[in-house]
Design a protein around this motif. Structure first.
Motif, PDB file in Angstrom:
ATOM      1  N   SER A   1       0.821  -1.220   0.000  1.00 16.01           N
ATOM      2  CA  SER A   1       0.000   0.000   0.000  1.00 16.01           C
ATOM      3  C   SER A   1       0.847   1.259   0.000  1.00 16.01           C
ATOM      4  N   ASP A   2       2.124   1.127   0.364  1.00 12.22           N
ATOM      5  CA  ASP A   2       3.026   2.286   0.372  1.00 12.22           C
ATOM      6  C   ASP A   2       4.084   2.202  -0.719  1.00 12.22           C
ATOM      7  N   GLY A   3       3.862   1.324  -1.685  1.00 10.71           N
ATOM      8  CA  GLY A   3       4.751   1.262  -2.837  1.00 10.71           C
ATOM      9  C   GLY A   3       6.014   0.459  -2.634  1.00 10.71           C
ATOM     10  N   ILE A   4       6.034  -0.422  -1.637  1.00 16.89           N
ATOM     11  CA  ILE A   4       7.203  -1.261  -1.375  1.00 16.89           C
ATOM     12  C   ILE A   4       6.842  -2.717  -1.642  1.00 16.89           C
ATOM     13  N   ASP A   5       7.568  -3.354  -2.544  1.00 15.86           N
ATOM     14  CA  ASP A   5       7.366  -4.775  -2.824  1.00 15.86           C
ATOM     15  C   ASP A   5       8.470  -5.551  -2.113  1.00 15.86           C
ATOM     16  N   PHE A   6       8.249  -5.799  -0.820  1.00 20.00           N
ATOM     17  CA  PHE A   6       9.263  -6.474  -0.020  1.00 20.00           C
ATOM     18  C   PHE A   6       9.615  -7.844  -0.626  1.00 20.00           C
ATOM     19  N   LYS A   7      10.909  -8.135  -0.647  1.00 16.62           N
ATOM     20  CA  LYS A   7      11.396  -9.420  -1.148  1.00 16.62           C
ATOM     21  C   LYS A   7      12.045 -10.186   0.008  1.00 16.62           C
ATOM     22  N   PHE A   8      11.244 -10.508   1.006  1.00 15.90           N
ATOM     23  CA  PHE A   8      11.792 -11.177   2.179  1.00 15.90           C
ATOM     24  C   PHE A   8      12.431 -12.512   1.829  1.00 15.90           C
ATOM     25  N   ASP A   9      11.939 -13.165   0.781  1.00 12.70           N
ATOM     26  CA  ASP A   9      12.456 -14.481   0.413  1.00 12.70           C
ATOM     27  C   ASP A   9      13.889 -14.421  -0.125  1.00 12.70           C
ATOM     28  N   LEU A  10      14.336 -13.228  -0.519  1.00 10.79           N
ATOM     29  CA  LEU A  10      15.697 -13.081  -1.031  1.00 10.79           C
ATOM     30  C   LEU A  10      16.737 -12.931   0.081  1.00 10.79           C
ATOM     31  N   ILE A  11      16.288 -12.630   1.289  1.00  7.21           N
ATOM     32  CA  ILE A  11      17.205 -12.360   2.393  1.00  7.21           C
ATOM     33  C   ILE A  11      17.736 -13.684   2.947  1.00  7.21           C
ATOM     34  N   GLN A  12      19.033 -13.871   2.872  1.00  7.51           N
ATOM     35  CA  GLN A  12      19.665 -15.092   3.342  1.00  7.51           C
ATOM     36  C   GLN A  12      20.295 -14.942   4.727  1.00  7.51           C
ATOM     37  N   LYS A  13      20.604 -13.709   5.092  1.00  9.71           N
ATOM     38  CA  LYS A  13      21.271 -13.492   6.372  1.00  9.71           C
ATOM     39  C   LYS A  13      20.750 -12.214   7.015  1.00  9.71           C
ATOM     40  N   THR A  14      20.528 -12.272   8.330  1.00 11.09           N
ATOM     41  CA  THR A  14      20.203 -11.076   9.094  1.00 11.09           C
ATOM     42  C   THR A  14      21.518 -10.498   9.604  1.00 11.09           C
ATOM     43  N   PRO A  15      21.881  -9.292   9.182  1.00 12.83           N
ATOM     44  CA  PRO A  15      23.218  -8.782   9.493  1.00 12.83           C
ATOM     45  C   PRO A  15      23.297  -8.030  10.822  1.00 12.83           C
ATOM     46  N   ASN A  16      24.501  -7.908  11.305  1.00 15.60           N
ATOM     47  CA  ASN A  16      24.817  -6.905  12.313  1.00 15.60           C
ATOM     48  C   ASN A  16      24.848  -5.559  11.582  1.00 15.60           C
ATOM     49  N   THR A  17      24.199  -4.534  12.139  1.00  8.89           N
ATOM     50  CA  THR A  17      24.050  -3.276  11.394  1.00  8.89           C
ATOM     51  C   THR A  17      24.954  -2.146  11.880  1.00  8.89           C
ATOM     52  N   VAL A  18      25.932  -2.456  12.729  1.00 11.79           N
ATOM     53  CA  VAL A  18      26.805  -1.384  13.222  1.00 11.79           C
ATOM     54  C   VAL A  18      27.495  -0.663  12.075  1.00 11.79           C
ATOM     55  N   ASP A  19      28.067  -1.403  11.112  1.00 16.22           N
ATOM     56  CA  ASP A  19      28.773  -0.750  10.012  1.00 16.22           C
ATOM     57  C   ASP A  19      27.814   0.023   9.102  1.00 16.22           C
ATOM     58  N   ALA A  20      26.605  -0.479   8.934  1.00 14.30           N
ATOM     59  CA  ALA A  20      25.612   0.256   8.146  1.00 14.30           C
ATOM     60  C   ALA A  20      25.290   1.591   8.819  1.00 14.30           C
ATOM     61  N   HIS A  21      25.168   1.568  10.127  1.00 16.35           N
ATOM     62  CA  HIS A  21      24.927   2.821  10.863  1.00 16.35           C
ATOM     63  C   HIS A  21      26.151   3.740  10.783  1.00 16.35           C
ATOM     64  N   ARG A  22      27.339   3.157  10.808  1.00 15.53           N
ATOM     65  CA  ARG A  22      28.551   3.970  10.666  1.00 15.53           C
ATOM     66  C   ARG A  22      28.567   4.657   9.299  1.00 15.53           C
ATOM     67  N   LEU A  23      28.172   3.927   8.264  1.00 12.58           N
ATOM     68  CA  LEU A  23      28.117   4.527   6.932  1.00 12.58           C
ATOM     69  C   LEU A  23      27.118   5.678   6.903  1.00 12.58           C
ATOM     70  N   SER A  24      26.022   5.518   7.631  1.00 13.07           N
ATOM     71  CA  SER A  24      25.032   6.593   7.726  1.00 13.07           C
ATOM     72  C   SER A  24      25.622   7.832   8.389  1.00 13.07           C
ATOM     73  N   LEU A  25      26.464   7.630   9.400  1.00  8.65           N
ATOM     74  CA  LEU A  25      27.112   8.767  10.065  1.00  8.65           C
ATOM     75  C   LEU A  25      28.050   9.490   9.102  1.00  8.65           C
ATOM     76  N   LEU A  26      28.815   8.727   8.328  1.00  5.47           N
ATOM     77  CA  LEU A  26      29.688   9.348   7.332  1.00  5.47           C
ATOM     78  C   LEU A  26      28.855  10.139   6.327  1.00  5.47           C
ATOM     79  N   ALA A  27      27.723   9.567   5.926  1.00  6.82           N
ATOM     80  CA  ALA A  27      26.847  10.232   4.964  1.00  6.82           C
ATOM     81  C   ALA A  27      26.278  11.532   5.530  1.00  6.82           C
ATOM     82  N   ARG A  28      26.006  11.550   6.829  1.00  3.27           N
ATOM     83  CA  ARG A  28      25.500  12.781   7.442  1.00  3.27           C
ATOM     84  C   ARG A  28      26.515  13.910   7.302  1.00  3.27           C
ATOM     85  N   ASP A  29      27.782  13.582   7.487  1.00  3.75           N
ATOM     86  CA  ASP A  29      28.834  14.596   7.369  1.00  3.75           C
ATOM     87  C   ASP A  29      28.935  15.139   5.947  1.00  3.75           C
ATOM     88  N   GLN A  30      28.455  14.368   4.964  1.00  6.20           N
ATOM     89  CA  GLN A  30      28.524  14.784   3.563  1.00  6.20           C
ATOM     90  C   GLN A  30      27.154  15.151   2.997  1.00  6.20           C
TER      91      GLN A  30
END
Length: 216
Positions: A85-114
Protein backbone atom coordinates in the motif's frame (compact mmCIF):
# COMPACT_ATOMS: atom_id res chain seq x y z
CA UNK A 1 18.82 35.66 7.25
CA UNK A 2 17.89 32.04 6.58
CA UNK A 3 14.67 30.66 8.00
CA UNK A 4 15.17 27.88 10.56
CA UNK A 5 14.30 24.37 9.43
CA UNK A 6 11.93 21.93 11.08
CA UNK A 7 14.29 19.40 12.64
CA UNK A 8 13.19 15.77 12.39
CA UNK A 9 15.25 13.13 14.16
CA UNK A 10 14.41 9.59 13.06
CA UNK A 11 15.56 6.66 15.15
CA UNK A 12 15.72 3.64 12.87
CA UNK A 13 17.54 0.50 11.79
CA UNK A 14 18.02 -0.29 8.10
CA UNK A 15 16.87 -3.89 8.66
CA UNK A 16 13.57 -2.72 10.20
CA UNK A 17 10.77 -3.10 7.62
CA UNK A 18 8.52 -0.68 9.48
CA UNK A 19 11.29 1.92 9.27
CA UNK A 20 11.26 1.57 5.48
CA UNK A 21 7.48 1.92 5.47
CA UNK A 22 7.81 4.90 7.82
CA UNK A 23 10.23 6.56 5.40
CA UNK A 24 7.80 6.17 2.49
CA UNK A 25 4.96 7.56 4.56
CA UNK A 26 7.10 10.46 5.74
CA UNK A 27 7.96 11.27 2.12
CA UNK A 28 4.23 11.41 1.38
CA UNK A 29 3.77 13.73 4.35
CA UNK A 30 6.50 16.01 3.03
CA UNK A 31 4.74 16.08 -0.33
CA UNK A 32 1.65 17.35 1.50
CA UNK A 33 3.71 20.21 2.97
CA UNK A 34 6.00 21.13 0.04
CA UNK A 35 6.77 24.63 1.34
CA UNK A 36 8.15 23.43 4.69
CA UNK A 37 11.92 23.42 5.06
CA UNK A 38 12.72 20.13 6.79
CA UNK A 39 16.09 18.91 8.04
CA UNK A 40 16.28 15.18 8.77
CA UNK A 41 18.80 13.47 11.00
CA UNK A 42 18.86 9.68 11.11
CA UNK A 43 19.81 8.24 14.50
CA UNK A 44 20.98 4.75 15.43
CA UNK A 45 18.78 2.08 16.93
CA UNK A 46 19.73 -1.59 16.62
CA UNK A 47 16.89 -4.09 16.48
CA UNK A 48 19.41 -6.76 17.47
CA UNK A 49 22.15 -5.15 19.58
CA UNK A 50 23.55 -8.59 20.49
CA UNK A 51 23.80 -9.79 16.88
CA UNK A 52 27.19 -11.44 16.17
CA UNK A 53 29.51 -9.39 13.97
CA UNK A 54 29.10 -11.91 11.14
CA UNK A 55 25.30 -11.81 11.34
CA UNK A 56 23.02 -14.84 11.52
CA UNK A 57 21.45 -17.26 9.07
CA UNK A 58 18.06 -15.79 8.22
CA UNK A 59 16.00 -18.89 8.97
CA UNK A 60 17.77 -19.49 12.28
CA UNK A 61 17.12 -15.84 13.18
CA UNK A 62 13.42 -16.12 12.38
CA UNK A 63 13.06 -19.38 14.30
CA UNK A 64 14.79 -17.84 17.30
CA UNK A 65 12.96 -14.51 17.25
CA UNK A 66 9.46 -15.68 16.36
CA UNK A 67 9.39 -19.23 17.67
CA UNK A 68 9.02 -20.95 14.34
CA UNK A 69 8.41 -20.53 10.64
CA UNK A 70 4.62 -20.23 10.91
CA UNK A 71 4.76 -17.29 13.30
CA UNK A 72 7.42 -15.56 11.21
CA UNK A 73 5.42 -16.09 8.01
CA UNK A 74 2.31 -14.55 9.56
CA UNK A 75 4.27 -11.58 10.91
CA UNK A 76 6.00 -10.78 7.64
CA UNK A 77 2.89 -11.31 5.51
CA UNK A 78 1.24 -8.48 7.42
CA UNK A 79 4.26 -6.25 6.79
CA UNK A 80 4.29 -7.19 3.10
CA UNK A 81 0.65 -6.16 2.78
CA UNK A 82 1.36 -2.84 4.46
CA UNK A 83 4.36 -2.32 2.21
CA UNK A 84 2.35 -2.81 -0.98
CA UNK A 85 0.00 0.00 0.00
CA UNK A 86 3.03 2.29 0.37
CA UNK A 87 4.75 1.26 -2.84
CA UNK A 88 7.20 -1.26 -1.38
CA UNK A 89 7.37 -4.77 -2.82
CA UNK A 90 9.26 -6.47 -0.02
CA UNK A 91 11.40 -9.42 -1.15
CA UNK A 92 11.79 -11.18 2.18
CA UNK A 93 12.46 -14.48 0.41
CA UNK A 94 15.70 -13.08 -1.03
CA UNK A 95 17.21 -12.36 2.39
CA UNK A 96 19.66 -15.09 3.34
CA UNK A 97 21.27 -13.49 6.37
CA UNK A 98 20.20 -11.08 9.09
CA UNK A 99 23.22 -8.78 9.49
CA UNK A 100 24.82 -6.91 12.31
CA UNK A 101 24.05 -3.28 11.39
CA UNK A 102 26.80 -1.38 13.22
CA UNK A 103 28.77 -0.75 10.01
CA UNK A 104 25.61 0.26 8.15
CA UNK A 105 24.93 2.82 10.86
CA UNK A 106 28.55 3.97 10.67
CA UNK A 107 28.12 4.53 6.93
CA UNK A 108 25.03 6.59 7.73
CA UNK A 109 27.11 8.77 10.07
CA UNK A 110 29.69 9.35 7.33
CA UNK A 111 26.85 10.23 4.96
CA UNK A 112 25.50 12.78 7.44
CA UNK A 113 28.83 14.60 7.37
CA UNK A 114 28.52 14.78 3.56
CA UNK A 115 24.83 15.73 3.49
CA UNK A 116 23.89 12.42 1.88
CA UNK A 117 22.28 10.63 4.81
CA UNK A 118 18.79 10.47 3.29
CA UNK A 119 20.15 8.92 0.10
CA UNK A 120 22.28 6.39 1.93
CA UNK A 121 19.50 5.30 4.29
CA UNK A 122 17.07 4.78 1.44
CA UNK A 123 19.70 2.83 -0.47
CA UNK A 124 20.34 0.63 2.58
CA UNK A 125 16.61 -0.13 2.83
CA UNK A 126 16.37 -0.90 -0.88
CA UNK A 127 19.48 -3.10 -0.91
CA UNK A 128 18.25 -5.20 2.00
CA UNK A 129 14.51 -5.40 1.43
CA UNK A 130 14.26 -5.28 -2.36
CA UNK A 131 17.48 -7.04 -3.38
CA UNK A 132 18.21 -9.27 -0.38
CA UNK A 133 21.77 -7.98 -0.06
CA UNK A 134 23.72 -8.47 3.15
CA UNK A 135 24.22 -4.88 4.32
CA UNK A 136 26.59 -6.14 6.99
CA UNK A 137 29.15 -6.96 4.30
CA UNK A 138 31.86 -4.42 3.56
CA UNK A 139 31.59 -4.86 -0.22
CA UNK A 140 27.86 -4.13 -0.17
CA UNK A 141 28.35 -1.00 1.94
CA UNK A 142 31.13 0.26 -0.33
CA UNK A 143 28.87 -0.29 -3.33
CA UNK A 144 26.17 1.80 -1.63
CA UNK A 145 28.76 4.47 -0.86
CA UNK A 146 29.79 4.54 -4.51
CA UNK A 147 26.18 4.64 -5.72
CA UNK A 148 25.34 7.60 -3.49
CA UNK A 149 28.54 9.52 -4.14
CA UNK A 150 30.13 9.20 -0.70
CA UNK A 151 33.85 9.83 -0.51
CA UNK A 152 36.37 8.19 1.81
CA UNK A 153 34.06 5.30 2.72
CA UNK A 154 36.64 2.52 2.46
CA UNK A 155 39.18 4.27 4.67
CA UNK A 156 36.41 5.20 7.11
CA UNK A 157 34.97 1.69 7.38
CA UNK A 158 38.45 0.18 7.74
CA UNK A 159 38.98 2.36 10.80
CA UNK A 160 37.11 2.52 14.10
CA UNK A 161 35.56 5.89 13.29
CA UNK A 162 31.92 6.20 14.26
CA UNK A 163 31.83 2.89 16.12
CA UNK A 164 31.54 4.37 19.60
CA UNK A 165 29.04 6.97 18.35
CA UNK A 166 26.78 4.22 17.00
CA UNK A 167 26.84 2.26 20.25
CA UNK A 168 26.36 5.36 22.38
CA UNK A 169 23.36 6.60 20.39
CA UNK A 170 21.75 3.17 20.52
CA UNK A 171 22.29 2.82 24.26
CA UNK A 172 21.12 6.37 24.89
CA UNK A 173 17.88 5.69 23.01
CA UNK A 174 17.20 2.71 25.24
CA UNK A 175 17.99 4.70 28.38
CA UNK A 176 15.36 7.21 27.25
CA UNK A 177 12.80 4.40 27.05
CA UNK A 178 12.82 3.75 23.32
CA UNK A 179 11.93 0.11 22.64
CA UNK A 180 11.11 0.13 18.92
CA UNK A 181 11.48 2.03 15.68
CA UNK A 182 10.82 4.10 13.71
CA UNK A 183 10.49 6.96 16.14
CA UNK A 184 10.21 10.57 14.99
CA UNK A 185 11.24 13.52 17.16
CA UNK A 186 10.25 17.04 16.10
CA UNK A 187 12.59 19.91 16.97
CA UNK A 188 14.10 17.62 19.64
CA UNK A 189 10.94 17.95 21.75
CA UNK A 190 7.85 16.22 20.38
CA UNK A 191 7.96 12.42 20.00
CA UNK A 192 5.90 10.41 17.54
CA UNK A 193 6.58 6.65 17.64
CA UNK A 194 5.78 4.17 14.90
CA UNK A 195 5.19 4.18 11.15
CA UNK A 196 2.26 6.56 11.35
CA UNK A 197 0.03 7.51 8.42
CA UNK A 198 1.14 10.29 6.04
CA UNK A 199 -1.63 12.53 7.40
CA UNK A 200 -0.44 12.06 10.98
CA UNK A 201 3.15 12.72 9.95
CA UNK A 202 2.04 15.86 8.09
CA UNK A 203 0.37 17.04 11.31
CA UNK A 204 3.68 16.40 13.04
CA UNK A 205 5.32 18.76 10.54
CA UNK A 206 2.62 21.33 11.28
CA UNK A 207 3.51 21.17 14.97
CA UNK A 208 7.16 21.73 14.13
CA UNK A 209 6.32 24.65 11.84
CA UNK A 210 4.08 26.26 14.45
CA UNK A 211 6.78 25.94 17.08
CA UNK A 212 9.31 27.69 14.85
CA UNK A 213 6.87 30.54 14.23
CA UNK A 214 6.22 30.95 17.95
CA UNK A 215 9.94 31.14 18.61
CA UNK A 216 10.62 33.59 15.80
Amino acid sequence: MMKPSIEIDIYSDPICPWCYIGLKRFQKAQAQRPHFDVKIRWLTFQLNPDMPDEGMDRQHYLDTKFGGRANATQFYSQIAAAGISDGIDFKFDLIQKTPNTVDAHRLSLLARDQDKQDEVMECLFESYFLEGKNIGEREVLLSIADETGLTGAEEYLNSDQGHEDVLFTDQNARSLGLTGVPCFIVNRQHILPGAQSPDTLAQMLDIGFQQLNEEA
